[in-house]
Write an enzyme that holds these catalytic residues in place. Structure first.
Site, PDB file in Angstrom:
ATOM      1  CD  GLN A 127      -2.106   1.337   2.974  1.00 51.20           C
ATOM      2  OE1 GLN A 127      -1.476   0.788   3.867  1.00 51.20           O
ATOM      3  NE2 GLN A 127      -3.184   2.052   3.212  1.00 51.20           N
ATOM      4  N   GLY A 128       0.926   1.952  -1.109  1.00 49.94           N
ATOM      5  CA  GLY A 128       1.788   3.132  -1.207  1.00 49.94           C
ATOM      6  C   GLY A 128       1.005   4.410  -0.981  1.00 49.94           C
ATOM      7  CE1 TYR A 129      -3.435   3.704  -0.789  1.00 48.55           C
ATOM      8  CE2 TYR A 129      -4.583   4.053   1.277  1.00 48.55           C
ATOM      9  CZ  TYR A 129      -4.565   3.545  -0.001  1.00 48.55           C
ATOM     10  OH  TYR A 129      -5.655   2.885  -0.467  1.00 48.55           O
ATOM     11  CB  SER A 130       2.551   6.939   4.621  1.00 50.22           C
ATOM     12  OG  SER A 130       1.407   6.442   5.249  1.00 50.22           O
ATOM     13  CB  SER A 162       3.561  -2.963   5.393  1.00 50.78           C
ATOM     14  OG  SER A 162       3.336  -2.026   6.409  1.00 50.78           O
ATOM     15  CD  GLU A 245      -5.051   0.378   7.075  1.00 51.89           C
ATOM     16  OE1 GLU A 245      -3.920  -0.079   6.978  1.00 51.89           O
ATOM     17  OE2 GLU A 245      -5.315   1.586   6.929  1.00 51.89           O
TER      18      GLU A 245
HETATM   19  C1  LIG Z   1       3.532  -0.616  11.460  1.00 54.19           C
HETATM   20  C2  LIG Z   1       3.176   0.408  10.430  1.00 54.19           C
HETATM   21  C3  LIG Z   1       2.825  -0.008   9.176  1.00 54.19           C
HETATM   22  C4  LIG Z   1       2.503   0.931   8.192  1.00 54.19           C
HETATM   23  N1  LIG Z   1       2.204   0.492   6.963  1.00 54.19           N
HETATM   24  C5  LIG Z   1       1.954   1.391   5.990  1.00 54.19           C
HETATM   25  C6  LIG Z   1       1.715   0.958   4.665  1.00 54.19           C
HETATM   26  O1  LIG Z   1       1.777  -0.237   4.366  1.00 54.19           O
HETATM   27  N2  LIG Z   1       1.480   1.869   3.722  1.00 54.19           N
HETATM   28  C7  LIG Z   1       1.417   3.199   4.020  1.00 54.19           C
HETATM   29  O2  LIG Z   1       1.142   3.973   3.124  1.00 54.19           O
HETATM   30  N3  LIG Z   1       1.634   3.673   5.272  1.00 54.19           N
HETATM   31  C8  LIG Z   1       1.922   2.786   6.260  1.00 54.19           C
HETATM   32  N4  LIG Z   1       2.185   3.235   7.527  1.00 54.19           N
HETATM   33  C9  LIG Z   1       2.197   4.665   7.782  1.00 54.19           C
HETATM   34  C10 LIG Z   1       1.100   5.153   8.715  1.00 54.19           C
HETATM   35  O3  LIG Z   1      -0.130   5.186   8.072  1.00 54.19           O
HETATM   36  C11 LIG Z   1       1.510   6.517   9.280  1.00 54.19           C
HETATM   37  O4  LIG Z   1       2.640   6.318  10.067  1.00 54.19           O
HETATM   38  C12 LIG Z   1       0.422   7.127  10.117  1.00 54.19           C
HETATM   39  O5  LIG Z   1      -0.673   7.494   9.341  1.00 54.19           O
HETATM   40  C13 LIG Z   1       0.912   8.335  10.899  1.00 54.19           C
HETATM   41  O6  LIG Z   1       1.562   9.265  10.097  1.00 54.19           O
HETATM   42  P1  LIG Z   1       3.021   9.818  10.494  1.00 54.19           P
HETATM   43  O7  LIG Z   1       3.841   8.640  10.792  1.00 54.19           O
HETATM   44  O8  LIG Z   1       3.444  10.758   9.486  1.00 54.19           O
HETATM   45  O9  LIG Z   1       2.819  10.564  11.851  1.00 54.19           O
HETATM   46  P2  LIG Z   1       2.395  12.085  12.016  1.00 54.19           P
HETATM   47  O10 LIG Z   1       1.189  12.330  11.217  1.00 54.19           O
HETATM   48  O11 LIG Z   1       3.569  12.946  11.810  1.00 54.19           O
HETATM   49  O12 LIG Z   1       2.010  12.065  13.551  1.00 54.19           O
HETATM   50  C14 LIG Z   1       2.949  12.305  14.615  1.00 54.19           C
HETATM   51  C15 LIG Z   1       2.156  12.597  15.871  1.00 54.19           C
HETATM   52  O13 LIG Z   1       1.329  13.738  15.651  1.00 54.19           O
HETATM   53  C16 LIG Z   1      -0.022  13.421  15.890  1.00 54.19           C
HETATM   54  N5  LIG Z   1      -0.907  14.148  14.975  1.00 54.19           N
HETATM   55  C17 LIG Z   1      -0.793  14.322  13.642  1.00 54.19           C
HETATM   56  N6  LIG Z   1      -1.846  14.975  13.147  1.00 54.19           N
HETATM   57  C18 LIG Z   1      -2.661  15.220  14.187  1.00 54.19           C
HETATM   58  C19 LIG Z   1      -3.926  15.838  14.324  1.00 54.19           C
HETATM   59  N7  LIG Z   1      -4.610  16.343  13.290  1.00 54.19           N
HETATM   60  N8  LIG Z   1      -4.463  15.869  15.564  1.00 54.19           N
HETATM   61  C20 LIG Z   1      -3.798  15.351  16.629  1.00 54.19           C
HETATM   62  N9  LIG Z   1      -2.632  14.764  16.563  1.00 54.19           N
HETATM   63  C21 LIG Z   1      -2.059  14.695  15.350  1.00 54.19           C
HETATM   64  C22 LIG Z   1      -0.103  11.925  15.670  1.00 54.19           C
HETATM   65  O14 LIG Z   1      -1.196  11.356  16.360  1.00 54.19           O
HETATM   66  C23 LIG Z   1       1.210  11.446  16.213  1.00 54.19           C
HETATM   67  O15 LIG Z   1       1.114  11.317  17.604  1.00 54.19           O
HETATM   68  C24 LIG Z   1       2.513   2.310   8.507  1.00 54.19           C
HETATM   69  C25 LIG Z   1       2.859   2.734   9.795  1.00 54.19           C
HETATM   70  C26 LIG Z   1       3.207   1.792  10.742  1.00 54.19           C
HETATM   71  C27 LIG Z   1       3.587   2.279  12.116  1.00 54.19           C
END
Ligand SMILES: Cc1cc2nc3c(=O)[nH]c(=O)nc-3n(C[C@H](O)[C@H](O)[C@H](O)COP(=O)(O)OP(=O)(O)OC[C@H]3O[C@@H](n4cnc5c(N)ncnc54)[C@H](O)[C@@H]3O)c2cc1C
Lengths: 397, 361
Positions: A127-130, A162, A245
């Site tokens: 899944q290429g989202y983030s 992932s 999901e």
């Molecule tokens: C085990 C794992 C598997 C993953 N697999 C995939 C995958 O296969 N494909 C993919 O595309 N992505 C994947 N991800 C990415 C995942 O979706 C993101 O890590 C997640 O959405 C959080 O984004 P970020 O890491 O940029 O954190 P950030 O958005 O930078 O968040 C950092 C902190 O700020 C807080 N925060 C951010 N915005 C807000 C808000 N509006 N209000 C309050 N608090 C806020 C968050 O809660 C967190 O505590 C995976 C992540 C993990 C940990």
């Protein structure tokens, strides 16, 4: 309140049991971690599809079993497989997220081509989202796709992807309309991970394993036909997937299995010759978790009933990701505490318990709390959609 | 397979909601808090018209013959409106004790009176859970000696059901010779508890008493307290969301501050699954005897924890106003606090749950 299954369902349960008795010996030990399923896991999955215990409600034309959706049947299958300790149907991002999305929004050709091999475990997806700059605020993603003749040409970077290092294919969000508002300029593309210009760099996680990756795109050419939905509609297509999901993460049967393993552990581990279960403080924590687990289990039954009536259970559903991930993590946390010093052993250390699965779980489950919408984002959703509280005021530009 | 309230149950709950909204608004609760008795009597008479006192009592004895899930969703509404009514002892625990352990004659004498809302029945079982202050009564030949604390629905009771230290249940009349009574004032002014001291007080044993009967009366009481906390907690969340949508600071409603929103989300996330646990625990009392005791423990202890979290968090969301008497939010806070300790605080109840599963020696 009527917790009995009707005779029709009891008969179905007998069928499932008969299947399990007959085929149990062919089941692989476990399905292994996410990633590419082993050949044994694939043949098991195919046997399950053939008998309707995997891909049950997916039309025959697309490689499923073709039963009509019946949530109680699905539940019975899950219960019986868990009781028999037999691995149930394959779960991965392709099956849980891509397949439902294609079935809902894909073209006939896309469905014909991808659903069947995905279900059979033969094609693995990521899944290429983030992106580095777009996690919680996914809609701000910057990976660009420009049109050149019959192709999209993709440049940019994904992260936390992932299983990308093992995947055959990717479903990917890219920006095709940079001038449009952020939610309206995104498209959803599917393409091969072998396409020239893709570089995958494994990203080691806190567990010490490379469970996910960075993925770089340099002039990656993807035919325009490999879009799902319309150009600029990718956000809405993706939301159909995210919906699936979130549903994936609240699995009371799996939580119960973990809890039972914790109970067993507490009967085995001793300090000063006293079993952990005989320590009043550990025991109190255990029973406390058991009550929470019971609440989540019955909440699950309530959701099941709402779903079978086509009702929206509202809050009862919105809280599932937050509460289940937290509870799962707490179960592992207690296991670590019960083991004490032994709970920090890792890798192949002497005295390691359960191959280090509690230690791994305690870390990995923190990843689940963050991934797929962080706990804080869940709280935004619960308060805004569930309780109707005001949204964040928009910042003045 | 259906895990949901039936249509009749939803209607029942709605009718109780309407009754309490109209007849037990906060100013009435305040009145009752100063003087439980008179207000309580007239409200209870009103509740009788809905059949509430006799809801668990078989139709043969003038009741409605409903189940514990029905009782739980009614008591949930009582918690929601902090209703100052003697439901727990009079409508649930006392009738259950009579049905499980009473003779036919005792049932015929007392159940119809309870069902009609004519009498209030106090229940003394606290010492069967944990003894404080050396309390406890010994049964002699037709008499009781000793003392019991935290008698539920103590005030104005016309009848007490008392458990002795050997799992015997007895009927005692409030005017009996040698019986002295003392009120115990608690934080919660909407329900009464008190002390009974027995000096050779003549008592009528319930002939079919047993340890199991006492335990089942306690199980039912625990599930009801959990339901009360559910209703009270739900109301505290709704009040918090409403208040946060009106109160302005720094030029915006406080409900748009994420810190406040997340407190509300955390309350909802904790309380919502508890609802299903209460439903199941109540259902199990009627239909799944093998699960009933453990689930009563889980419901009681879990709702105690969730309740405490919601009660303090909702108060914080209301700021200084939540701390005053003006809004009356403290009635809910105290109700939840009372529910937590009565019939066993969460640690004691979890120890029991461990015993039930062979996890404690
Ligand atoms: C085990 C794992 C598997 C993953 N697999 C995939 C995958 O296969 N494909 C993919 O595309 N992505 C994947 N991800 C990415 C995942 O979706 C993101 O890590 C997640 O959405 C959080 O984004 P970020 O890491 O940029 O954190 P950030 O958005 O930078 O968040 C950092 C902190 O700020 C807080 N925060 C951010 N915005 C807000 C808000 N509006 N209000 C309050 N608090 C806020 C968050 O809660 C967190 O505590 C995976 C992540 C993990 C940990």
């Amino acid at each position: 309140m009527d917790l009995a299954y009707s005779p029709k369902y009891e008969a179905f349960r007998e069928e499932v049991r008969a299947f399990l008795t007959k085929y149990k010996s062919q089941a692989p030990k476990g399905l292994g971690a996410a990633g590419r399923p082993s050949p044994e896991a694939c043949s098991w999955q195919q046997l399950l599809i053939q008998h309707g215990y995997a891909a049950r409600t997916i039309p025959k034309d697309y490689g499923g079993y073709g039963a009509k959706p019946d949530i109680l049947e699905s539940r019975i299958i899950a219960e019986e497989f868990s009781a028999a300790r037999v691995p149930s149907a394959l779960q991965n991002q392709g099956i849980s997220m891509l397949v439902p999305t294609l079935l809902e929004l894909g073209t006939e050709e896309q469905k014909k081509k991808w659903v069947k091999p995905t279900l059979r475990g033969e094609v693995v997806w990521c899944q290429g989202y983030s992106e580095p700059g777009s996690g919680s605020d996914l809609a701000s993603l910057q990976t660009r796709a420009t049109v050149d003749g019959d192709d999209f040409v993709i440049n940019g970077q994904k992260i936390w992807t992932s299983t990308a290092h093992e995947a055959d294919m990717i479903f990917c969000l890219v920006r095709t309309e940079p001038d449009k508002p952020k939610h309206e300029g995104i498209s959803y593309l599917i393409f091969s991970m072998k396409t020239p210009g893709i570089e995958v760099r494994p990203l080691t996680t806190m567990t010490g394993h490379a469970e996910f990756n960075e993925v770089f795109f340099t002039d990656v050419r993807v035919p325009k036909t490999q879009i799902v939905g319309q150009r600029g509609q990718g956000w809405f297509v993706a939301n159909a997937t995210l919906k699936h999901e979130r549903g994936m993460l609240g699995d009371p049967v799996a939580m119960e299995t973990r809890f039972q393993a914790l109970v067993d552990l507490m009967h085995e581990e001793t300090v000063d010759g006293q079993r952990a279960i005989d320590n009043p403080i550990f025991r109190d924590r255990l029973v406390r978790l058991q009550a929470e687990l019971a609440a989540m289990k019955f909440n699950g039954l309530r959701l099941l009933t709402s779903a079978s009536k086509g009702e929206d259970p509202g809050l009862a559903r919105l809280i599932v990701k937050l509460q289940s991930c937290e509870l799962t993590h707490q179960i592992s946390a207690l296991a670590i505490d019960v083991m004490g010093e032994l709970g920090v052993l890792y890798d192949d250390s002497p005295y390691l318990r359960s191959h280090g699965s509690w230690q791994w779980g305690y870390m990995f489950q923190l990843g689940l709390i963050i991934g797929g919408g962080t706990a804080q984002i869940q709280k935004n959703i619960i308060s805004e959609r569930g309780l109707g509280m005001p949204r964040e005021p928009k910042l003045a530009k | 397979m259906e895990f949901a309230l039936s249509e009749e149950q939803c209607l029942l709950q709605d009718s109780v909601r309407r009754f309490l909204e109209q007849n037990s608004p906060l100013d009435k609760v305040r009145l009752a808090a100063g003087n439980t008795h008179t207000v309580q009597r007239s409200l209870w008479a009103g509740a009788s018209e809905l059949g509430i006192p006799g809801m668990l009592i078989p139709e043969d004895f003038g009741g409605m013959g409903l189940g514990f899930l029905d009782a739980a969703i009614v008591y949930e509404m009582f918690g929601r409106y902090v209703a100052p009514l003697p439901f727990l002892g009079t409508a649930v625990m006392a009738p259950l004790a009579l049905m499980l352990a009473g003779s036919e004659a005792q049932q015929e004498k007392w159940l119809p009176k309870i069902a009609a809302g004519e009498i209030i029945a106090g229940v003394a079982v606290t010492e069967s859970i944990g003894v404080r202050e050396d309390a406890g009564v010994k049964a002699g030949k037709g008499t009781l000696t000793g003392k019991v604390l935290f008698v539920i629905d103590w005030a104005e009771a016309d009848l007490y059901i008392v458990a002795d230290s050997d799992h015997g249940l007895h009927l005692v009349l409030p005017g009996a010779k040698g019986l002295s009574r003392r009120a115990l004032d608690t934080i919660d002014k909407t329900r009464s508890v008190g002390e009974l001291v027995f000096d050779q007080v003549s008592a009528e044993p319930l002939p079919r008493s047993s340890a199991d009967a006492v335990a089942r009366v306690i199980d039912a009481g625990r599930v009801m307290l959990a339901a009360d906390t559910l209703g009270a907690g739900q109301m505290m969340i709704e009040k918090s969301v409403a208040y946060a949508g009106e109160r302005k600071q720094f030029g915006r409603v406080i409900g748009s501050f994420q810190a406040v929103k997340h407190l509300c989300a955390e309350m909802a996330a904790a309380l919502e699954p508890s609802r299903s646990l209460v439903w199941y625990a109540a259902h199990a009392l009627d239909e799944v005897p093998g699960d009933a005791r453990l689930m009563a423990c889980h419901a009681k202890s879990h709702l105690s924890e969730v309740g405490r979290f919601v009660a303090r968090t909702a108060t914080e969301v209301h700021g200084g106003m939540g701390f005053t008497d003006l809004l009356g939010l403290h009635y809910w806070f105290k109700r939840i606090g009372f529910d937590r300790q009565l019939l066993g605080g969460p640690e004691l109840v979890r120890l029991e749950a461990a015993h039930l599963q062979g996890w404690a020696a």
